[in-house]
Design an enzyme around this catalytic site. Structure first.
Site, PDB file in Angstrom:
ATOM      1  N   ASP A   1       0.867  -1.166   0.000  1.00  0.00           N
ATOM      2  CA  ASP A   1       0.000   0.000   0.000  1.00  0.00           C
ATOM      3  C   ASP A   1       0.915   1.232   0.000  1.00  0.00           C
ATOM      4  O   ASP A   1       2.068   1.148   0.424  1.00  0.00           O
ATOM      5  CB  ASP A   1      -0.882  -0.018   1.252  1.00  0.00           C
ATOM      6  CG  ASP A   1      -1.603   1.288   1.474  1.00  0.00           C
ATOM      7  OD1 ASP A   1      -2.330   1.710   0.563  1.00  0.00           O
ATOM      8  OD2 ASP A   1      -1.431   1.894   2.542  1.00  0.00           O
TER       9      ASP A   1
ATOM     10  N   ASP B   1      -1.353  -0.741   6.120  1.00  0.00           N
ATOM     11  CA  ASP B   1      -1.461  -0.207   7.475  1.00  0.00           C
ATOM     12  C   ASP B   1      -2.853   0.271   7.847  1.00  0.00           C
ATOM     13  O   ASP B   1      -3.113   0.551   9.014  1.00  0.00           O
ATOM     14  CB  ASP B   1      -0.493   0.974   7.656  1.00  0.00           C
ATOM     15  CG  ASP B   1      -1.028   2.244   7.005  1.00  0.00           C
ATOM     16  OD1 ASP B   1      -1.476   2.159   5.844  1.00  0.00           O
ATOM     17  OD2 ASP B   1      -1.000   3.296   7.651  1.00  0.00           O
TER      18      ASP B   1
ATOM     19  N   ASP C   1      -6.861  -1.412   3.868  1.00  0.00           N
ATOM     20  CA  ASP C   1      -5.997  -2.533   3.479  1.00  0.00           C
ATOM     21  C   ASP C   1      -6.466  -3.860   4.068  1.00  0.00           C
ATOM     22  O   ASP C   1      -5.974  -4.921   3.672  1.00  0.00           O
ATOM     23  CB  ASP C   1      -4.556  -2.281   3.941  1.00  0.00           C
ATOM     24  CG  ASP C   1      -3.988  -0.983   3.388  1.00  0.00           C
ATOM     25  OD1 ASP C   1      -4.235  -0.701   2.208  1.00  0.00           O
ATOM     26  OD2 ASP C   1      -3.319  -0.259   4.138  1.00  0.00           O
TER      27      ASP C   1
END
Length: 572
Positions: free
Chosen positions: A267, A467, A471
Site C-alpha cells: 500500500d 497499514d 488494506d
C-alpha cells in the site's frame, strides 16, 4: 490423531488400574497412570497454542465494526433528531458537524467541507466535499457542516463490505496441518492393525501378559504427541524470535506460504509514505527569497484549518521562522486563501484562485507547476499585490529506508508492486523514487482484495503490506498479510505478520523468519513420522517395554520442542 491419543491414554490408564488393583497380573511394577497424564499434557499444550492464535484472529471483525458511529442526527420537519445508526433509512438527510464521523454512505446535499478518508481509501490528504459529492460512512468530517442524504445503509455500506471480505478471507486453515491430519487418517488404522497382529502373535506364543505389554508399547510409542506439537512449537519459537526484532508472526498458514512467495504488494499511504503532507519544494520568483515565500505563505495560512496549511506551518516552524498574524484572512473554498499583511495583499492557492483575481500565470511558473504535478505533488501559488512571487509544492513523502527495503526484497527474487487508492500520477511518482516498477492506482478498498485474487488466480503467491482499514480485506485475502505496526488495529489483526516497529526493512526479516520457521515445522513433522516408522516395528517384535516406549514418546516430543527452540539462534 485424537483416536490414537485416546487409545494410548486409555491403554496406559487401564494397565495402571491392573497393576494397582491386581498386582499379581502385572510383571513390571509400574503404574503407567502418569504416562496417560503426560500424553494429555503434551497434546493440550499444542491445542492451547493453536486456539490462542485462532481467538486473536477474530478480534479483527470486532475492531472493524467499532469504526462505525453508534448515533446520527437526522433532519425531520426541519429539526435535528438524534437516532441510532440502525434507524437510518435510505433517503434520510443527516447532519454531520466538524470532527464527527459520517454515519453512513451518502451524497452531500448542502454544505462544504474537507473529509478525511484515509481510514477507508488510503488518501493522505482530506478530500474537499461540495453539493453532489459522495461520502463514505466512518470517514471523518474535518471543517464545515455537511448535510448528507443516505444512499446506502446497514450491510450495503462500504465499511460492511470490508467486514465481510475480512470474514471470508480469514476462514481458512494451514495446508500443512490438513496434510498431517490426512496422513494420520492412514497412520491410525495401520497402528491398530500392527498392534492387533502383534498382540495375536504374542498371545499364542508367550501368553496374555507379554501380548498386552507389546500391545501397550505399540500404542504408547505410536501416540502422535510430537506430531501434535510439531507446528505450534515451531510457530511459538518463531514468534519469540521475531519479537526480538519487532516482527510478529501470527499463524501457521502465513508461515507456510512464505516459502512459495512470488510477489510483494505495498500500500502507498502510511506504508511506503509517512501518511501526511510535507513541503518538498519552494521556488521563488520576482526577486523574492525562498524564506520570504515560506514566511508569506505561513502568514496567510496561520489560522487556516486546511491540512495543507498544517504542512506549511510545519515547514515554517522547522525553518525557525517567527510567523506574525495576518491583518485579515479569508478562506475561499476550493481555491485557497486571501490575506493581508502590512498593506500587502496575499493570495495563496491554486490556478482557480489566480484566475478569479485576474492574475496571469507566467510561462516559467506554469512550467514549474506542471513539473511538480508530474511528480505527483500538490503545487500552490503565492501572489503578492497581484504578482506571482513563489510556488510551494507539498507531497506525502516516502519513509526513511523504504527504498532500501524494496531493494532487499528485489534481491530475494521477489516481484514488487504498489496498490493504492491514490491517483496514478502521485502513485507513479512515489514508485519511481523507490524503485517499484508496477503501480496499480485508483483502487477502492473493496477492489483491493479483487486485485489480490486476480494475481492468485494467475498462480502467484502474494504478500500484501499495508497499514489502514482500507488494506484489511487485501491483507486477509493475501497469502501473507504484513501489517505495519503504526497502522490501525484492524490492519494488525488481519495481518499474518505484524511489523511492530514500523520499519519497512522488517518485511524482508518477516519473510526470512517465516521461511526458517517453516523449515523447522517440516523437520519436526519428518522426525515425528520417521520416529514412528522405526519405533513401531521395534515395539512389535517385543524389544520395548511400555515404560521405555512411553519414555521414547516423551523424548520425541522433547526433540521437537528443542529443535523448534533452535530458531532463537537464527540471525536475521
Amino acid at each position: 490423531m485424537d483416536v490414537l491419543i485416546t487409545t494410548g491414554v486409555l491403554a496406559g490408564w487401564s494397565y495402571g488400574v491392573i497393576n494397582t488393583f491386581f498386582p499379581q497380573l502385572g510383571t513390571e511394577g509400574f503404574g503407567y497412570m502418569e504416562v496417560a497424564i503426560g500424553i494429555l499434557a503434551f497434546v493440550l499444550l499444542g491445542k492451547f497454542i493453536e486456539e490462542t492464535i485462532r481467538r486473536k484472529s477474530a478480534a479483527a471483525i470486532r475492531k472493524l465494526l467499532e469504526l462505525q458511529p453508534t448515533a446520527a442526527r437526522i433532519l425531520k420537519d426541519g429539526k435535528e433528531v438524534e437516532v441510532s445508526i440502525d434507524e437510518i433509512q435510505v433517503g434520510d438527510v443527516l447532519v454531520v458537524k466538524p470532527g464527527e464521523k459520517i454515519p453512513t454512505d451518502g451524497v452531500v446535499v448542502a454544505g462544504y467541507s474537507s473529509v478525511d478518508e484515509k481510514i477507508i481509501t488510503g488518501e493522505s490528504i482530506p478530500v474537499e466535499k461540495t453539493v453532489g459529492s459522495e461520502v463514505i460512512g466512518a470517514t471523518i468530517n474535518k471543517t464545515g457542516v455537511l448535510k448528507v442524504k443516505a444512499t446506502k445503509v446497514g450491510e450495503d455500506t462500504a465499511l460492511m463490505q470490508i467486514v465481510h471480505l475480512v470474514e471470508e478471507a480469514q476462514a481458512s486453515n494451514a495446508p500443512i496441518q490438513r496434510f498431517a491430519d490426512r496422513v494420520v487418517g492412514y497412520f491410525v488404522p495401520a497402528v491398530f492393525a500392527a498392534a492387533a497382529i502383534a498382540f495375536t502373535y504374542w498371545l499364542f506364543t508367550d501368553g496374555f501378559t507379554k501380548a498386552f505389554l507389546v500391545l501397550l508399547a505399540i500404542l504408547l510409542i505410536a501416540c502422535p504427541c510430537a506430531l501434535g506439537i510439531a507446528t505450534p512449537t515451531a510457530i511459538l519459537a518463531g514468534v519469540g524470535k521475531g519479537a526480538e526484532f519487532g516482527v510478529l508472526l501470527r499463524g501457521g498458514e502465513y508461515v507456510e506460504n512464505a516459502r512459495k512467495l512470488t510477489t510483494v504488494i505495498f500500500d502507498k499511504t502510511g506504508t511506503l509514505t509517512k501518511g501526511e503532507p510535507s513541503v518538498t519544494d519552494i521556488t521563488a520568483f520576482a526577486g523574492y527569497k525562498e524564506s520570504d515565500v515560506l514566511m508569506l505563505a505561513a502568514i496567510s495560512e496561520k489560522v487556516s484549518e486546511h491540512p495543507l496549511a498544517e504542512a506549511i506551518m510545519k515547514a515554517a516552524n522547522e525553518a525557525k521562522l517567527k510567523i506574525p498574524d495576518a491583518d485579515s484572512f479569508e478562506a475561499i473554498p476550493g481555491h485557497g486563501v486571501k490575506a493581508s499583511y502590512k498593506n500587502k495583499q496575499i493570495l495563496f492557492g491554486n490556478r482557480r484562485l489566480m484566475a478569479a483575481n485576474g492574475i496571469t500565470i507566467p510561462r516559467q511558473v506554469e512550467e514549474k507547476l506542471a513539473r511538480f504535478e508530474e511528480q505527483g505533488k500538490t503545487a500552490m501559488i503565492l501572489a503578492v499585490d497581484g504578482k506571482i512571487v513563489g510556488v510551494i509544492a507539498v507531497m506525502d513523502t516516502p519513509k526513511e529506508n523504504a527504498a532500501e527495503a524494496i531493494k532487499e526484497l528485489k534481491g530475494m527474487g521477489l516481484e514488487i508492486a504498489m496498490l493504492t487508492g491514490d491517483n496514478e500520477t502521485t502513485a507513479k511518482a512515489i514508485a519511481k523514487q523507490l524503485g517499484i516498477d508496477t503501480v496499480i492506482a485508483n483502487v477502492l478498498p473493496w477492489q483491493k482484495a479483487d486485485v489480490i485474487k486476480k494475481l492468485q488466480s494467475e498462480g502467484k503467491v502474494v504478500a500484501m503490506v499495508g497499514d489502514g482499514v482500507n488494506d484489511a480485506p487485501a491483507l486477509a485475502q493475501a497469502d501473507i498479510g504484513i501489517a505495519i505496526g503504526s497502522g490501525t488495529d484492524i490492519a494488525k489483526e488481519t495481518g499474518g505478520i505484524v511489523l511492530i516497529k514500523d520499519e519497512l526493512r522488517d518485511v524482508a526479516r518477516g519473510i526470512k523468519l517465516s521461511n526458517a520457521t517453516m523449515r523447522k515445522i517440516k523437520q519436526n513433522l519428518f522426525w515425528a513420522f520417521i520416529y514412528n516408522i522405526i519405533a513401531i516395528p521395534v515395539a512389535a517384535v517385543g524389544l520395548l517395554s511400555p515404560i521405555i516406549a512411553a519414555g521414547a514418546m516423551a523424548f520425541s516430543s522433547l526433540f521437537v520442542v528443542s529443535n523448534s527452540a533452535t530458531l532463537k539462534l537464527l540471525k536475521l
